[in-house]
Each structure stands twice: as C-alpha cells, then as structure tokens.
Design a protein around this motif. Structure first.
Motif, short mmCIF file in Angstrom:
data_model
loop_
_atom_site.label_atom_id
_atom_site.label_comp_id
_atom_site.label_asym_id
_atom_site.label_seq_id
_atom_site.Cartn_x
_atom_site.Cartn_y
_atom_site.Cartn_z
N LEU A 192 0.81 -1.22 0.00
CA LEU A 192 0.00 0.00 0.00
C LEU A 192 0.84 1.26 0.00
O LEU A 192 0.46 2.28 -0.60
CB LEU A 192 -0.93 0.00 1.21
CG LEU A 192 -2.06 -1.04 1.21
CD1 LEU A 192 -2.80 -1.02 2.53
CD2 LEU A 192 -3.02 -0.80 0.06
N ARG A 193 1.98 1.20 0.68
CA ARG A 193 2.79 2.42 0.84
C ARG A 193 3.75 2.66 -0.31
O ARG A 193 4.02 3.81 -0.67
CB ARG A 193 3.58 2.32 2.17
CG ARG A 193 4.40 3.56 2.50
CD ARG A 193 3.52 4.75 2.80
NE ARG A 193 4.31 5.94 3.04
CZ ARG A 193 4.72 6.77 2.11
NH1 ARG A 193 4.42 6.53 0.83
NH2 ARG A 193 5.41 7.85 2.41
N PHE A 194 4.25 1.60 -0.94
CA PHE A 194 5.29 1.78 -1.94
C PHE A 194 4.93 1.24 -3.33
O PHE A 194 5.30 1.84 -4.33
CB PHE A 194 6.60 1.10 -1.47
CG PHE A 194 7.12 1.63 -0.17
CD1 PHE A 194 7.75 2.87 -0.11
CD2 PHE A 194 6.96 0.91 1.00
CE1 PHE A 194 8.21 3.37 1.10
CE2 PHE A 194 7.43 1.40 2.21
CZ PHE A 194 8.05 2.64 2.27
N VAL A 195 4.22 0.11 -3.40
CA VAL A 195 3.92 -0.48 -4.71
C VAL A 195 2.75 0.20 -5.39
O VAL A 195 2.85 0.62 -6.56
CB VAL A 195 3.65 -1.99 -4.55
CG1 VAL A 195 3.28 -2.59 -5.91
CG2 VAL A 195 4.87 -2.70 -3.98
N VAL A 196 1.64 0.34 -4.68
CA VAL A 196 0.45 0.95 -5.28
C VAL A 196 0.71 2.38 -5.76
O VAL A 196 0.26 2.75 -6.87
CB VAL A 196 -0.73 0.91 -4.28
CG1 VAL A 196 -1.92 1.72 -4.82
CG2 VAL A 196 -1.15 -0.52 -4.01
N PRO A 197 1.42 3.24 -4.99
CA PRO A 197 1.69 4.58 -5.49
C PRO A 197 2.44 4.62 -6.82
O PRO A 197 2.33 5.60 -7.56
CB PRO A 197 2.54 5.21 -4.37
CG PRO A 197 2.11 4.50 -3.14
CD PRO A 197 1.86 3.09 -3.60
N MET A 198 3.21 3.57 -7.14
CA MET A 198 3.93 3.53 -8.42
C MET A 198 2.97 3.50 -9.60
O MET A 198 3.29 3.95 -10.70
CB MET A 198 4.85 2.30 -8.45
CG MET A 198 5.98 2.35 -7.44
SD MET A 198 6.89 0.80 -7.32
CE MET A 198 7.51 0.65 -9.00
N PHE A 199 1.77 2.95 -9.39
CA PHE A 199 0.78 2.86 -10.45
C PHE A 199 -0.23 4.00 -10.38
O PHE A 199 -1.11 4.11 -11.25
CB PHE A 199 0.03 1.53 -10.35
CG PHE A 199 0.89 0.32 -10.59
CD1 PHE A 199 1.03 -0.19 -11.87
CD2 PHE A 199 1.55 -0.29 -9.55
CE1 PHE A 199 1.82 -1.31 -12.09
CE2 PHE A 199 2.34 -1.40 -9.76
CZ PHE A 199 2.48 -1.92 -11.04
N ALA A 200 -0.13 4.84 -9.36
CA ALA A 200 -1.14 5.88 -9.16
C ALA A 200 -1.19 6.85 -10.33
O ALA A 200 -2.28 7.23 -10.79
CB ALA A 200 -0.87 6.63 -7.86
N ASP A 201 0.00 7.28 -10.82
CA ASP A 201 0.01 8.25 -11.93
C ASP A 201 -0.63 7.66 -13.19
O ASP A 201 -1.37 8.34 -13.90
CB ASP A 201 1.45 8.67 -12.23
CG ASP A 201 2.06 9.47 -11.08
OD1 ASP A 201 1.27 10.07 -10.32
OD2 ASP A 201 3.29 9.49 -10.93
N MET A 202 -0.33 6.38 -13.47
CA MET A 202 -0.92 5.73 -14.64
C MET A 202 -2.43 5.65 -14.51
O MET A 202 -3.17 5.89 -15.46
CB MET A 202 -0.34 4.31 -14.79
CG MET A 202 0.86 4.26 -15.71
SD MET A 202 1.20 2.57 -16.25
CE MET A 202 1.41 1.74 -14.72
#
Length: 406
Positions: free
Chosen positions: A187-197
């Motif tokens: 939730l803290r590191f992996v999901v934010p990587m896809f947030a912009d997409m």
C-alpha cells in the motif's frame, strides 16, 4: 541508623554485595558476620557504591523461577539446613532480582519474629495468595517442606503449559507480522507507483475496488501518524475494556463460544481448577476456603462465577459435584470424577487425575488451534494481497485504450 554498602563472602565462598542498616560501621560489620559471612569491605553507602535498583522495571519471577525456588528450598531444608540459612543461600543464588529481594526481605522479617507466611504476604507480586496459603498451612501442620513440594509441582505444570503455548504461537505470530508488513509495503510503496498511470484513466472510470485501494494507500502515506495513533488507541482501549467487569464477560463469552478456541478454553480452565483445588485440599485447606482461592485463579470470568456458585452451594451443605453439574461450565468428566471422589473419600486424588488428563488435552487442543491458525492466516494474506493486486490490474485495459487514443 545509617546505610552501609558491603562486600563479603558467604559460607559457600560466593561473593555477596548489598546494603545494610546499622547504627555504626562496627555494628554493620557485626550484623554481616552474624549472617555467617566473611566481611571484605564496609563503607557508608553513597550514590557511587550503592547498586541502583530500578524496581519499576524489575521482571516479575516466572513460573519456572518459582518452581526452581520451591524445589531448591525443599532440597536444602530436607538436608537439615535451618530455614533462615536456606533463605540466605537462596537469596544469594536466585537470578531474578525481584524474587531475590523478596527472599532476602522475608528472611529479615522472620528473624524479627514474623512467620514465613506473613513475611511472604508483604510481597504479593512474587508470592501469590495460593502460595501464602499453602505456606501458612504448612507452618501450622509442621509440613512446610510438603507445601513447597506441592507448589513446586504446581509452578512446574504452569511453566510447562506457558512454554507450550509460547512455542506453539511463535510461527503464527511471525506469519501475522509478515502479513502486516507485506500489506503495508504494497500500500505504501507499490500501489503509489501505479497511481500516476491510473490517474490518466480518470478516477470516475476506475473500478470501485481500485478507488478504495488508492484511497487507503494515499491515507496511509499522507496520514500514517493518524493511522498509527488510531491503532494504538484502539489496542489500548480494548485492553482497558477487557480489564473491566463487562469487558471480561464479553471476552469470556467469546472464548467459550468461538469454535477455534472453545475447547482450549474449557480444557485449560478445567485443568487449572482441578490442579489448584487438589493442591489446596492436600495441604489441609477447608473445601470452602479452597474454592474461594481457586475462583480467583480462574482466567475466564464465566468459570470464576461457576466456582463461586459452587462455593456458595457447598457452604449450604451440597456436594461439590452437584453445583458443578448444574452450572454446566465444566465437562461431565470433571463432576463425575469429583462425585466418585466424594463417595470414596479420595477427592484430592481424583482431582489430580482430572488435572493430569486435561493437561494432556490442553496440549492437543493447543496444537489444534495452531494447526487451524496457520492456514487461516495464509488465506487472509492471500485474499488481502489478491485484492490489492486485482485493484491495480483491473483498470489496465482502460489504460491501454487511453494510450491508443493518444
């Protein structure tokens, strides 16, 4: 009276350090020698030569510590060593600081004329009510060694059960911690990587599960301190609630209703009831007094109520097996075996057999609970991780379409 710090050697050749109150330096030396020690040095106590004792941080003696203390006391006294000397020897070799100080203080009180039970009663964190009652009964009947032997066995059984539960819960606990860490990392590191997409698709077009996971991820990243504070407050609130009467009843009811821990709760409380009552009755404690003490040792409030109800019924002339059967908290084996003991006059022996049987049952029940917890935690981990992964993968088709239209 002044405090003096001293270094001495005991009769056994062990180095002894401590402080003592005396009128003068010579009086302090005399008191140390009267304890059978050889004085090495004595000086007025200062902040530099006095051992600091952080009593608020002292570790309470474990069941293992108490078992060792009882067995060592019996071995020394049975060898013909006077009780005061035995306590002196034990105070020098006991590792737990709280127990060591309690033994030393008891020795001092006994030297001033107090009974051992009265001296131990001044240290309720070390010597519980059962222990003090057993010692008091032993002093009255002249069977102090027997009382310590029974308590040693009691503590040994308690230590065995605690150790069993501790070992059995290590793997599930580690698995649960790993689960929490994995979820936080996702939730803290992996999901934010896809947030912009995912933002390129537009929030309105995202599946509900994706919007939910993104909201949780953003909340954990931006307001982690609030989340942490809420979790801590929730944990402390639950602990405080469980300490109260209503909370303990809710917790006790859940324990006897929840299928996963129901058998373990019933069997462990049955073993504790039988073992403690057998120990007290064998020491000559009257049945009504023994039931009152046993009730206070029951971990589950519902079983404590059952024992108190039995105490009331026994005080009115009923046999113990009758109220236990009517209450329905204890398994049939308990009141049937007690009934046989009442008929044959061997109730303490029957209670010992009940305790031995349920000690084995507790081991099996603990293993069963652990066996159920392990796959349950793995399934929960798989579901949580699966939901997070699905929330990221689900809108990928929409993202590719948006890229093709650019």
């Amino acid at each position: 009276m002044e405090n003096f710090a001293y270094v001495a050697y005991s009769k056994e050749g062990r180095e002894v350090k401590g402080t003592i109150e005396a009128d003068s330096l010579e009086s302090a030396k005399g008191l140390i020698r009267s304890q059978g020690n050889t004085v090495i040095s004595v000086e007025r106590a200062t902040a530099m030569n006095t051992e600091v004792s952080f009593k608020g941080f002292q570790k309470k003696p474990s069941a293992r510590d108490m078992s060792v203390f009882c067995r060592q006391f019996v071995a020394i006294v049975d060898a013909g060593v006077p009780v005061l000397n035995a306590l002196q020897m034990l105070s020098e070799q006991t590792e737990n600081a709280m127990l060591r100080e309690a033994i030393s203080d008891c020795k001092g009180r006994i030297e001033k004329g107090s009974s051992m039970a009265a001296a131990m009663r001044e240290h309720p964190k070390v010597f519980d009510h059962i222990f003090v009652t057993m010692v008091e009964a032993g002093e009255s009947s002249g069977s102090l060694s027997q009382s310590f032997t029974r308590m040693g066995k009691q503590f040994e059984k308690q230590h065995h059960l605690q150790n069993l539960v501790k070992k059995a819960t290590i793997y599930p606990t580690v698995l649960l911690i790993v689960t929490v860490i994995v979820v936080i990392i996702l939730l803290r590191f992996v999901v934010p990587m896809f947030a912009d997409m995912l933002d390129q698709v537009g929030t309105a077009q995202l599946p509900g599960i994706t919007r939910f996971v993104l909201a949780v991820s953003n909340g954990l990243g931006n307001y982690w301190y609030i989340v942490l504070a809420v979790v801590i407050a929730l944990v402390l609130g639950i602990r405080q609630f469980n300490k109260g009467e209503s909370g303990s009843r809710v917790s006790g009811t859940i324990q006897v209703k929840l299928p996963v821990v129901k058998n373990l709760t019933i069997k462990s409380n049955s073993a504790n009831f039988a073992r403690t009552l057998a120990t007290l009755l064998a020491a000559g404690i009257p049945m009504i007094d023994a039931l009152g003490i046993v009730a206070n040792t029951m971990k589950n409030v519902l079983f404590r109520d059952a024992v108190n109800e039995a105490k009331t019924a026994v005080s009115m002339g009923a046999n113990l097996s009758v109220p236990l059967k009517q209450n329905g908290r204890f398994p049939p084996l308990v009141y049937h075996m007690i009934s046989i003991g009442e008929d044959t006059g061997q109730i303490d022996e029957m209670l010992d057999r009940i305790a031995d049987y349920y000690d084995e049952e507790v081991e099996e029940a603990t293993a069963q609970v652990v066996a159920l917890m392990e796959p349950l935690i793995i399934v929960v981990l798989a579901i949580v991780v699966g939901v997070i992964v699905f929330s990221v993968v689900a809108p990928m088709g929409s993202i590719y379409n948006a890229i093709d239209q650019m």
